[in-house]
Design a protein around this motif. Structure first.
Motif, PDB file in Angstrom:
ATOM      1  N   TYR A   1       0.910  -1.346  -0.071  1.00 36.23           N
ATOM      2  CA  TYR A   1       0.048  -0.047   0.077  1.00 36.23           C
ATOM      3  C   TYR A   1       0.949   1.121   0.033  1.00 36.23           C
ATOM      4  CZ  TYR A   1      -4.066  -2.771   1.030  1.00 36.23           C
ATOM      5  OH  TYR A   1      -5.125  -3.655   0.695  1.00 36.23           O
ATOM      6  N   ALA A   2       0.214   2.250  -0.639  1.00 37.81           N
ATOM      7  CA  ALA A   2       1.213   3.528  -0.740  1.00 37.81           C
ATOM      8  C   ALA A   2       1.624   4.053   0.845  1.00 37.81           C
ATOM      9  CB  ALA A   2       0.133   4.682  -1.190  1.00 37.81           C
ATOM     10  N   GLY A   3       2.572   4.349   1.130  1.00 40.07           N
ATOM     11  CA  GLY A   3       3.146   4.680   2.173  1.00 40.07           C
ATOM     12  C   GLY A   3       3.836   3.863   3.320  1.00 40.07           C
TER      13      GLY A   3
ATOM     14  N   TRP B   1      -7.312   1.885   4.983  1.00 41.76           N
ATOM     15  CA  TRP B   1      -7.002   1.512   3.558  1.00 41.76           C
ATOM     16  C   TRP B   1      -7.337   0.062   3.228  1.00 41.76           C
ATOM     17  CZ3 TRP B   1      -2.875   3.437   6.727  1.00 41.76           C
ATOM     18  CH2 TRP B   1      -2.092   2.467   7.220  1.00 41.76           C
TER      19      TRP B   1
ATOM     20  N   ASP C   1      -5.684   6.833   8.450  1.00 40.99           N
ATOM     21  CA  ASP C   1      -6.000   6.825   7.162  1.00 40.99           C
ATOM     22  C   ASP C   1      -4.703   6.727   6.180  1.00 40.99           C
ATOM     23  OD1 ASP C   1      -8.786   7.373   7.280  1.00 40.99           O
ATOM     24  OD2 ASP C   1      -8.270   9.315   8.077  1.00 40.99           O
ATOM     25  N   HIS C   2      -3.449   6.821   6.938  1.00 39.15           N
ATOM     26  CA  HIS C   2      -2.322   6.726   6.165  1.00 39.15           C
ATOM     27  C   HIS C   2      -1.118   6.075   6.876  1.00 39.15           C
ATOM     28  CE1 HIS C   2       1.526   8.033   4.165  1.00 39.15           C
ATOM     29  NE2 HIS C   2       0.922   7.823   2.890  1.00 39.15           N
ATOM     30  N   PRO C   3      -0.118   5.137   6.411  1.00 37.94           N
ATOM     31  CA  PRO C   3       0.750   4.571   7.270  1.00 37.94           C
ATOM     32  C   PRO C   3       1.599   5.578   7.945  1.00 37.94           C
ATOM     33  CG  PRO C   3       0.828   3.434   5.035  1.00 37.94           C
ATOM     34  CD  PRO C   3      -0.194   4.740   5.150  1.00 37.94           C
TER      35      PRO C   3
ATOM     36  N   GLU D   1       0.929   8.070   9.745  1.00 33.78           N
ATOM     37  CA  GLU D   1      -0.039   8.121  10.894  1.00 33.78           C
ATOM     38  C   GLU D   1       0.017   7.631  11.890  1.00 33.78           C
ATOM     39  OE1 GLU D   1      -4.269   9.017  10.121  1.00 33.78           O
ATOM     40  OE2 GLU D   1      -3.699  10.226   8.247  1.00 33.78           O
TER      41      GLU D   1
END
Length: 225
Positions: free
Chosen positions: A96-98, A195, A213-215, A217
């Motif tokens: 996944y992105a990040g 995600w 919501d994003h790695p 974080e």
């Protein structure tokens, strides 16, 4: 190297599918190939979101029509699905992105990392070796004969023991109710990833203590107060 002994969190256990890697399409395609061979209807990739998470036998059982769920048929279909997935395991799978950026930050901090998946152990190791060989995971564990699958906490507690750390010092990062329940049962801090395969609602209803919501974080959870 920064001191990572902050907020009491000293290590992270990651789920694999839906957390580190988007494996959904390769899993769905492989099971659909198996179903077609046996003359059963297949499913969309999105349908497989609700089938995944409790191990390959449960996945295959959920995918089979009710009339095809005899023990003998499930056994045969599990074997064939494994064979097809072994051939098609990385056609569409990607981190996944990040995720790689997060792992780079954690590597700089020297934070001990582990992977705990309900995917069969040989597949779990294969994925980690293929996609995450740049980072040092202290323990990589998939479904095996020694422990019940998540949400039974025994495998997570064994990882804590092997890493010589208390369960409460772990972040447990995952994308499903199974992961959140595992974290709670093991006395670990449950971090849900929005995600993944199941979505925020399931996570928040099953013990998620922090939703990200994003790695990246995840990093503030490791910062000093």
């Amino acid at each position: 190297m920064n001191d990572y002994r902050t907020n009491g969190f000293r290590a992270i256990i990651f789920d694999l599918d839906g957390t580190l890697l988007d494996t959904l399409a390769d899993i769905g395609d492989s099971v659909n190939l198996m179903l077609a061979e046996y003359g059963f209807p297949g499913y969309t990739t999105d349908d497989y979101r609700r089938f995944i998470g409790n191990g390959i036998r449960v996945l295959v059982t959920r995918a089979l029509p009710v009339e095809g769920r005899s023990e003998e048929m499930v056994d045969a279909c599990v074997r064939r699905a494994r064979e097809l997935y072994w051939e098609n395991w990385n056609r569409k799978t990607r981190p996944y992105a990040g995720i790689t950026e997060l792992l780079d930050h954690l590597k700089k901090r020297g934070l001990p990392l582990a992977v705990l998946s309900n995917k069969p152990h040989d597949f779990t190791v294969r994925y980690v070796n293929a996609y995450f060989d740049k980072w040092d995971f202290k323990v990589v564990m998939g479904q095996n004969d020694h422990f019940a699958v998540k949400p039974d906490p025994a495998s997570a507690l064994d990882i804590a023991r092997r890493m010589s750390l208390s369960p409460e010092s772990f972040l447990f990062v995952g994308d499903s109710a199974v992961d959140m329940k595992t974290a709670a049962a093991a006395g670990m801090y449950a971090v849900g990833v929005a995600w993944g395969f199941r979505g925020p609602k399931e996570l928040l209803e099953n013990g998620c203590r922090t939703l990200v919501d994003h790695p990246l974080e995840i990093l503030p959870l490791l910062e000093a107060d």
